[in-house]
Design a protein around this motif. Structure first.
Motif, PDB file in Angstrom:
ATOM      1  N   TRP A  43       0.866  -1.178   0.000  1.00  0.00           N
ATOM      2  CA  TRP A  43       0.000   0.000   0.000  1.00  0.00           C
ATOM      3  C   TRP A  43       0.902   1.226   0.000  1.00  0.00           C
ATOM      4  O   TRP A  43       1.583   1.488   0.988  1.00  0.00           O
ATOM      5  CB  TRP A  43      -0.874  -0.022   1.250  1.00  0.00           C
ATOM      6  CG  TRP A  43      -1.927   1.024   1.314  1.00  0.00           C
ATOM      7  CD1 TRP A  43      -1.750   2.332   1.680  1.00  0.00           C
ATOM      8  CD2 TRP A  43      -3.316   0.861   1.038  1.00  0.00           C
ATOM      9  NE1 TRP A  43      -2.943   2.990   1.647  1.00  0.00           N
ATOM     10  CE2 TRP A  43      -3.935   2.103   1.265  1.00  0.00           C
ATOM     11  CE3 TRP A  43      -4.094  -0.221   0.642  1.00  0.00           C
ATOM     12  CZ2 TRP A  43      -5.299   2.295   1.095  1.00  0.00           C
ATOM     13  CZ3 TRP A  43      -5.444  -0.028   0.473  1.00  0.00           C
ATOM     14  CH2 TRP A  43      -6.038   1.217   0.692  1.00  0.00           C
ATOM     15  N   GLU A  45       1.468   5.238  -0.188  1.00  0.00           N
ATOM     16  CA  GLU A  45       1.008   6.620  -0.093  1.00  0.00           C
ATOM     17  C   GLU A  45       2.071   7.480  -0.774  1.00  0.00           C
ATOM     18  O   GLU A  45       3.265   7.298  -0.571  1.00  0.00           O
ATOM     19  CB  GLU A  45       0.846   7.023   1.377  1.00  0.00           C
ATOM     20  CG  GLU A  45      -0.183   6.187   2.125  1.00  0.00           C
ATOM     21  CD  GLU A  45      -1.624   6.522   1.762  1.00  0.00           C
ATOM     22  OE1 GLU A  45      -1.957   7.714   1.652  1.00  0.00           O
ATOM     23  OE2 GLU A  45      -2.419   5.577   1.606  1.00  0.00           O
ATOM     24  N   ALA A  78     -12.626   9.292   1.758  1.00  0.00           N
ATOM     25  CA  ALA A  78     -12.307   9.182   0.333  1.00  0.00           C
ATOM     26  C   ALA A  78     -13.621   8.877  -0.374  1.00  0.00           C
ATOM     27  O   ALA A  78     -14.221   7.828  -0.154  1.00  0.00           O
ATOM     28  CB  ALA A  78     -11.295   8.070   0.084  1.00  0.00           C
ATOM     29  N   TYR A  96     -10.822  13.503  -1.573  1.00  0.00           N
ATOM     30  CA  TYR A  96     -10.658  13.463  -0.124  1.00  0.00           C
ATOM     31  C   TYR A  96     -11.314  14.703   0.460  1.00  0.00           C
ATOM     32  O   TYR A  96     -11.093  15.816  -0.038  1.00  0.00           O
ATOM     33  CB  TYR A  96      -9.188  13.516   0.289  1.00  0.00           C
ATOM     34  CG  TYR A  96      -8.334  12.312  -0.012  1.00  0.00           C
ATOM     35  CD1 TYR A  96      -8.844  11.022  -0.068  1.00  0.00           C
ATOM     36  CD2 TYR A  96      -6.968  12.472  -0.202  1.00  0.00           C
ATOM     37  CE1 TYR A  96      -8.025   9.931  -0.317  1.00  0.00           C
ATOM     38  CE2 TYR A  96      -6.137  11.390  -0.448  1.00  0.00           C
ATOM     39  CZ  TYR A  96      -6.674  10.124  -0.508  1.00  0.00           C
ATOM     40  OH  TYR A  96      -5.854   9.049  -0.749  1.00  0.00           O
ATOM     41  N   VAL A 111      -8.235  13.037  -6.162  1.00  0.00           N
ATOM     42  CA  VAL A 111      -7.196  12.018  -6.097  1.00  0.00           C
ATOM     43  C   VAL A 111      -7.482  10.934  -7.128  1.00  0.00           C
ATOM     44  O   VAL A 111      -8.602  10.810  -7.622  1.00  0.00           O
ATOM     45  CB  VAL A 111      -7.107  11.373  -4.688  1.00  0.00           C
ATOM     46  CG1 VAL A 111      -6.781  12.405  -3.642  1.00  0.00           C
ATOM     47  CG2 VAL A 111      -8.361  10.622  -4.335  1.00  0.00           C
ATOM     48  N   HIS A 113      -6.591   6.688  -7.393  1.00  0.00           N
ATOM     49  CA  HIS A 113      -6.060   5.504  -6.717  1.00  0.00           C
ATOM     50  C   HIS A 113      -5.970   4.369  -7.729  1.00  0.00           C
ATOM     51  O   HIS A 113      -6.911   4.142  -8.480  1.00  0.00           O
ATOM     52  CB  HIS A 113      -6.991   5.064  -5.583  1.00  0.00           C
ATOM     53  CG  HIS A 113      -7.071   6.018  -4.450  1.00  0.00           C
ATOM     54  ND1 HIS A 113      -8.167   6.099  -3.626  1.00  0.00           N
ATOM     55  CD2 HIS A 113      -6.186   6.923  -3.981  1.00  0.00           C
ATOM     56  CE1 HIS A 113      -7.953   7.017  -2.698  1.00  0.00           C
ATOM     57  NE2 HIS A 113      -6.766   7.532  -2.894  1.00  0.00           N
ATOM     58  N   GLN A 127      -1.391   5.677  -4.476  1.00  0.00           N
ATOM     59  CA  GLN A 127      -2.141   6.918  -4.365  1.00  0.00           C
ATOM     60  C   GLN A 127      -1.491   8.007  -5.216  1.00  0.00           C
ATOM     61  O   GLN A 127      -0.268   8.117  -5.258  1.00  0.00           O
ATOM     62  CB  GLN A 127      -2.124   7.350  -2.892  1.00  0.00           C
ATOM     63  CG  GLN A 127      -2.657   8.739  -2.618  1.00  0.00           C
ATOM     64  CD  GLN A 127      -2.129   9.275  -1.304  1.00  0.00           C
ATOM     65  OE1 GLN A 127      -0.928   9.357  -1.098  1.00  0.00           O
ATOM     66  NE2 GLN A 127      -3.040   9.626  -0.416  1.00  0.00           N
ATOM     67  N   VAL A 129      -2.124  12.192  -5.539  1.00  0.00           N
ATOM     68  CA  VAL A 129      -2.871  13.300  -4.939  1.00  0.00           C
ATOM     69  C   VAL A 129      -2.017  14.563  -4.991  1.00  0.00           C
ATOM     70  O   VAL A 129      -0.792  14.496  -5.009  1.00  0.00           O
ATOM     71  CB  VAL A 129      -3.276  12.966  -3.480  1.00  0.00           C
ATOM     72  CG1 VAL A 129      -2.071  12.723  -2.598  1.00  0.00           C
ATOM     73  CG2 VAL A 129      -4.187  14.024  -2.887  1.00  0.00           C
TER      74      VAL A 129
END
Length: 140
Positions: A43, A45, A78, A96, A111, A113, A127, A129
């Protein structure tokens, strides 16, 4: 074609798995969110985001991302708008919204994803953003 709720909740279709993840996150149901993640999930970010980095394991994701967002932001959500699905790849255009607890400043930022879903579980997340907008809400 419509699905009944039982089909949706057990479906391994990539978009359904991703949608369950968003619903669990919005409800603050970390157990349900972890149930959408593979044991070896990666995951990520985005660099520049306050929680930038790659987290592994469902527990690692929820404790290092979702729980920390809840500590620093009121109402972090989100909002998933548009899904683009290509096999195991699911790209979600989202937004967001939240208010930073320290500054009282709100965010409302677009954003994207990218999820990879295999065997009915999310194996990878990345992600994208505008990190400057998020950081601006965190500073006085």
């Amino acid at each position: 074609m419509t699905h009944d709720s039982t089909d949706f909740m057990t479906s391994g279709a990539p978009a359904d798995v991703v949608r369950r993840q968003y619903l669990a996150s919005a409800a603050g149901d970390l157990q349900a969110l972890r149930a959408t993640l593979a044991a070896d999930v990666e995951w990520t970010e985005m660099a520049g985001f306050p929680l930038a980095g790659t987290y592994r394991t469902p527990e690692g994701v929820t404790s290092n991302v979702m729980e920390k967002l809840g500590q620093d932001w009121d109402g972090w959500t989100a909002h998933d708008d548009t899904y683009v699905v290509d096999g195991e790849n699911v790209v979600v255009l989202a937004r967001y919204t939240a208010t930073n607890k320290a500054t009282g400043k709100p965010i409302d930022v677009r954003v994207a994803h990218h999820f990879v879903v295999r065997g009915g579980l999310i194996v990878r997340f990345e992600q994208f953003v505008d990190t400057a907008l998020v950081r601006a809400a965190m500073t006085d």
